[in-house]
Scaffold this motif. Structure first.
Motif, PDB file in Angstrom:
ATOM      1  N   ILE A  51       0.847  -1.199   0.000  1.00  0.00           N
ATOM      2  CA  ILE A  51       0.000   0.000   0.000  1.00  0.00           C
ATOM      3  C   ILE A  51       0.878   1.243   0.000  1.00  0.00           C
ATOM      4  CG2 ILE A  51      -1.691   1.322   1.330  1.00  0.00           C
ATOM      5  CD1 ILE A  51      -2.679  -1.383   2.468  1.00  0.00           C
ATOM      6  N   GLU A  52       0.627   2.144  -0.958  1.00  0.00           N
ATOM      7  CA  GLU A  52       1.378   3.399  -1.068  1.00  0.00           C
ATOM      8  C   GLU A  52       0.412   4.574  -1.204  1.00  0.00           C
ATOM      9  OE1 GLU A  52       3.221   6.256  -1.009  1.00  0.00           O
ATOM     10  OE2 GLU A  52       4.882   4.864  -1.366  1.00  0.00           O
ATOM     11  N   THR A  53       0.385   5.446  -0.210  1.00  0.00           N
ATOM     12  CA  THR A  53      -0.533   6.594  -0.234  1.00  0.00           C
ATOM     13  C   THR A  53       0.149   7.871   0.241  1.00  0.00           C
ATOM     14  OG1 THR A  53      -1.325   6.037   2.003  1.00  0.00           O
ATOM     15  CG2 THR A  53      -2.599   5.168   0.141  1.00  0.00           C
ATOM     16  N   SER A  54       1.459   7.961   0.122  1.00  0.00           N
ATOM     17  CA  SER A  54       2.181   9.095   0.688  1.00  0.00           C
ATOM     18  C   SER A  54       2.132  10.357  -0.163  1.00  0.00           C
ATOM     19  CB  SER A  54       3.653   8.712   0.917  1.00  0.00           C
ATOM     20  OG  SER A  54       4.298   8.457  -0.313  1.00  0.00           O
ATOM     21  N   SER A  55       1.563  10.244  -1.370  1.00  0.00           N
ATOM     22  CA  SER A  55       1.465  11.394  -2.272  1.00  0.00           C
ATOM     23  C   SER A  55       0.061  11.427  -2.869  1.00  0.00           C
ATOM     24  CB  SER A  55       2.516  11.278  -3.380  1.00  0.00           C
ATOM     25  OG  SER A  55       2.174  10.244  -4.283  1.00  0.00           O
ATOM     26  N   THR A  56      -0.088  12.121  -3.972  1.00  0.00           N
ATOM     27  CA  THR A  56      -1.382  12.152  -4.656  1.00  0.00           C
ATOM     28  C   THR A  56      -1.729  10.811  -5.283  1.00  0.00           C
ATOM     29  OG1 THR A  56      -0.267  13.000  -6.627  1.00  0.00           O
ATOM     30  CG2 THR A  56      -1.284  14.622  -5.163  1.00  0.00           C
ATOM     31  N   ILE A  58       1.326  -7.613   5.083  1.00  0.00           N
ATOM     32  CA  ILE A  58       0.911  -6.328   4.529  1.00  0.00           C
ATOM     33  C   ILE A  58       2.126  -5.404   4.598  1.00  0.00           C
ATOM     34  CG2 ILE A  58      -0.693  -4.392   4.672  1.00  0.00           C
ATOM     35  CD1 ILE A  58      -2.086  -7.081   4.186  1.00  0.00           C
ATOM     36  N   ALA A  59       2.408  -4.706   3.496  1.00  0.00           N
ATOM     37  CA  ALA A  59       3.498  -3.734   3.474  1.00  0.00           C
ATOM     38  C   ALA A  59       2.917  -2.353   3.199  1.00  0.00           C
ATOM     39  CB  ALA A  59       4.528  -4.090   2.414  1.00  0.00           C
ATOM     40  N   VAL A  60       3.502  -1.347   3.849  1.00  0.00           N
ATOM     41  CA  VAL A  60       2.989   0.009   3.670  1.00  0.00           C
ATOM     42  C   VAL A  60       4.141   0.999   3.595  1.00  0.00           C
ATOM     43  CG1 VAL A  60       2.741   0.483   6.153  1.00  0.00           C
ATOM     44  CG2 VAL A  60       1.286   1.685   4.502  1.00  0.00           C
ATOM     45  N   SER A  61       3.972   2.002   2.741  1.00  0.00           N
ATOM     46  CA  SER A  61       4.917   3.105   2.661  1.00  0.00           C
ATOM     47  C   SER A  61       4.804   3.923   3.943  1.00  0.00           C
ATOM     48  CB  SER A  61       4.580   3.966   1.442  1.00  0.00           C
ATOM     49  OG  SER A  61       5.469   5.044   1.310  1.00  0.00           O
ATOM     50  N   SER A  62       5.934   4.121   4.626  1.00  0.00           N
ATOM     51  CA  SER A  62       5.899   4.675   5.978  1.00  0.00           C
ATOM     52  C   SER A  62       6.225   6.161   6.058  1.00  0.00           C
ATOM     53  CB  SER A  62       6.870   3.900   6.874  1.00  0.00           C
ATOM     54  OG  SER A  62       8.196   4.041   6.422  1.00  0.00           O
ATOM     55  N   GLY A  63       6.449   6.805   4.898  1.00  0.00           N
ATOM     56  CA  GLY A  63       6.760   8.213   4.913  1.00  0.00           C
ATOM     57  C   GLY A  63       8.235   8.455   4.679  1.00  0.00           C
ATOM     58  N   PRO A  64       8.558   9.721   4.476  1.00  0.00           N
ATOM     59  CA  PRO A  64       7.733  10.913   4.625  1.00  0.00           C
ATOM     60  C   PRO A  64       6.786  11.108   3.448  1.00  0.00           C
ATOM     61  CG  PRO A  64       9.898  11.527   3.834  1.00  0.00           C
ATOM     62  CD  PRO A  64       9.958  10.055   4.108  1.00  0.00           C
ATOM     63  N   TYR A  76       0.693  14.094   5.094  1.00  0.00           N
ATOM     64  CA  TYR A  76       0.187  13.654   6.397  1.00  0.00           C
ATOM     65  C   TYR A  76      -1.117  12.872   6.220  1.00  0.00           C
ATOM     66  CZ  TYR A  76      -1.407  13.876  11.259  1.00  0.00           C
ATOM     67  OH  TYR A  76      -1.841  13.545  12.512  1.00  0.00           O
ATOM     68  N   THR A  77      -2.044  13.444   5.470  1.00  0.00           N
ATOM     69  CA  THR A  77      -3.349  12.800   5.289  1.00  0.00           C
ATOM     70  C   THR A  77      -3.206  11.471   4.555  1.00  0.00           C
ATOM     71  OG1 THR A  77      -4.435  14.959   5.224  1.00  0.00           O
ATOM     72  CG2 THR A  77      -5.661  13.081   4.339  1.00  0.00           C
ATOM     73  N   GLY A  78      -2.426  11.458   3.485  1.00  0.00           N
ATOM     74  CA  GLY A  78      -2.234  10.229   2.729  1.00  0.00           C
ATOM     75  C   GLY A  78      -1.605   9.133   3.565  1.00  0.00           C
ATOM     76  N   LEU A  79      -0.557   9.475   4.298  1.00  0.00           N
ATOM     77  CA  LEU A  79       0.110   8.486   5.141  1.00  0.00           C
ATOM     78  C   LEU A  79      -0.830   7.947   6.213  1.00  0.00           C
ATOM     79  CD1 LEU A  79       3.605  10.174   5.608  1.00  0.00           C
ATOM     80  CD2 LEU A  79       3.152   8.023   4.419  1.00  0.00           C
ATOM     81  N   ARG A  80      -1.589   8.835   6.812  1.00  0.00           N
ATOM     82  CA  ARG A  80      -2.512   8.405   7.869  1.00  0.00           C
ATOM     83  C   ARG A  80      -3.526   7.399   7.335  1.00  0.00           C
ATOM     84  NH1 ARG A  80      -7.305  10.388   8.858  1.00  0.00           N
ATOM     85  NH2 ARG A  80      -6.881  12.304   7.693  1.00  0.00           N
ATOM     86  N   ILE A  81      -4.053   7.659   6.143  1.00  0.00           N
ATOM     87  CA  ILE A  81      -5.036   6.750   5.552  1.00  0.00           C
ATOM     88  C   ILE A  81      -4.401   5.401   5.226  1.00  0.00           C
ATOM     89  CG2 ILE A  81      -6.453   6.354   3.492  1.00  0.00           C
ATOM     90  CD1 ILE A  81      -6.985   9.409   3.470  1.00  0.00           C
ATOM     91  N   GLY A  82      -3.240   5.423   4.580  1.00  0.00           N
ATOM     92  CA  GLY A  82      -2.588   4.177   4.184  1.00  0.00           C
ATOM     93  C   GLY A  82      -2.142   3.339   5.361  1.00  0.00           C
ATOM     94  N   ILE A 139       4.886  -4.782   7.425  1.00  0.00           N
ATOM     95  CA  ILE A 139       6.217  -4.371   6.989  1.00  0.00           C
ATOM     96  C   ILE A 139       6.149  -2.897   6.608  1.00  0.00           C
ATOM     97  CG2 ILE A 139       8.047  -4.745   5.295  1.00  0.00           C
ATOM     98  CD1 ILE A 139       6.825  -7.609   4.954  1.00  0.00           C
ATOM     99  N   ALA A 140       6.955  -2.071   7.253  1.00  0.00           N
ATOM    100  CA  ALA A 140       6.981  -0.633   6.977  1.00  0.00           C
ATOM    101  C   ALA A 140       8.195  -0.313   6.114  1.00  0.00           C
ATOM    102  CB  ALA A 140       7.040   0.151   8.283  1.00  0.00           C
ATOM    103  N   ILE A 141       7.976   0.413   5.028  1.00  0.00           N
ATOM    104  CA  ILE A 141       9.055   0.688   4.073  1.00  0.00           C
ATOM    105  C   ILE A 141       9.186   2.196   3.877  1.00  0.00           C
ATOM    106  CG2 ILE A 141       9.839   0.362   1.698  1.00  0.00           C
ATOM    107  CD1 ILE A 141       8.283  -2.286   1.706  1.00  0.00           C
TER     108      ILE A 141
END
Length: 229
Positions: A7-12, A72-78, A81-87, A103-105
């Motif tokens: 899951i990647e939601t750190s941007s648009t 489950i793997a997720v993009s952990s930032g930076p 803020y809103t995108g990361l919180r949702i993902g 797994i945080a990446i």
């Protein structure tokens, strides 16, 4: 063979991929171990509406059910803020419900891995508003040589890397800094963070048991929340 939902939601870009070490690299990004990917890039940040729909769709169209995932793997930032919180909220919920590892990446590390330009250094830049970027730099071997940080870009920013070897740039923070840093066009790859970039790192993390505590994990925001971020 592990099967991992990424899951990647750190941007648009709202992006979901399935990682498998049996997958080929015939995807758009040339990233390894991507079985399938589904994403949509929109400035409206409709991640809250799209993410779970995408997860259901990509799982179903590949003939799986949620219980087939090993992690489950997720993009952990930076990033946003809103995108990361949702993902991260979605990833933590799935990890807990399915009783599988999380797994945080690091977002910038993942982004750097899909750089295809031959250079001594890779600078991963994400737009952080105004003349600021979230930045991290990696050497040819993939070792991080500049920790992820918010940087207000000036003409002498990253000067020791720029003067000591060729440096290429990848990410969404390039265009607004290109003229100031005198970046040559052939060293630019403008691309959003994508779940495709998480896949190989997710497989590697799973095999090494490099996971995080679901209850306590939080994204790496790097900056305090501001409305619209």
């Amino acid at each position: 063979m592990p099967l991992i939902l990424c899951i990647e939601t750190s941007s648009t870009n709202c992006s979901v991929a399935i990682a498998s070490d049996s997958a080929t690299t015939s995807n758009t990004y040339g990233a390894a171990m991507v079985l399938d990917i589904l994403e949509d890039n929109s400035d409206s940040y409709n991640h809250g509406e799209k993410l779970h729909v995408f997860i259901d769709e990509i799982t179903t169209r590949n003939g799986y059910v949620m219980g087939d995932y090993d992690a489950i793997a997720v993009s952990s930032g930076p990033g946003s803020y809103t995108g990361l919180r949702i993902g991260v909220s979605a990833a933590k919920g799935l990890s807990f419900a399915l009783d599988v590892p999380l797994i945080a990446i690091d977002t910038l590390k993942a982004l750097s891995t899909i750089n295809k330009i031959d250079s001594e250094y890779t600078a991963a830049f994400l737009d952080a508003r105004r003349m600021e970027v979230y930045a991290s730099i990696f050497d040819r071997s993939g070792k991080r040589v500049l920790e992820s940080q918010p940087v207000v870009v000036e003409d002498d920013s990253f000067i020791r890397f720029r003067e000591s070897g060729t440096i290429s740039y990848i990410g969404t923070g390039i265009e607004k800094t290109r003229e100031l840093l005198n970046i040559e066009q052939q060293y630019i790859t403008e691309v959003n963070p994508t779940a495709a970039a998480l896949c190989a790192l997710a497989i590697d993390g799973y095999k090494k048991s490099d996971t995080v505590d679901v209850a306590y994990f939080e994204p790496n925001y790097l900056k305090e929340f501001k409305i619209g971020g």
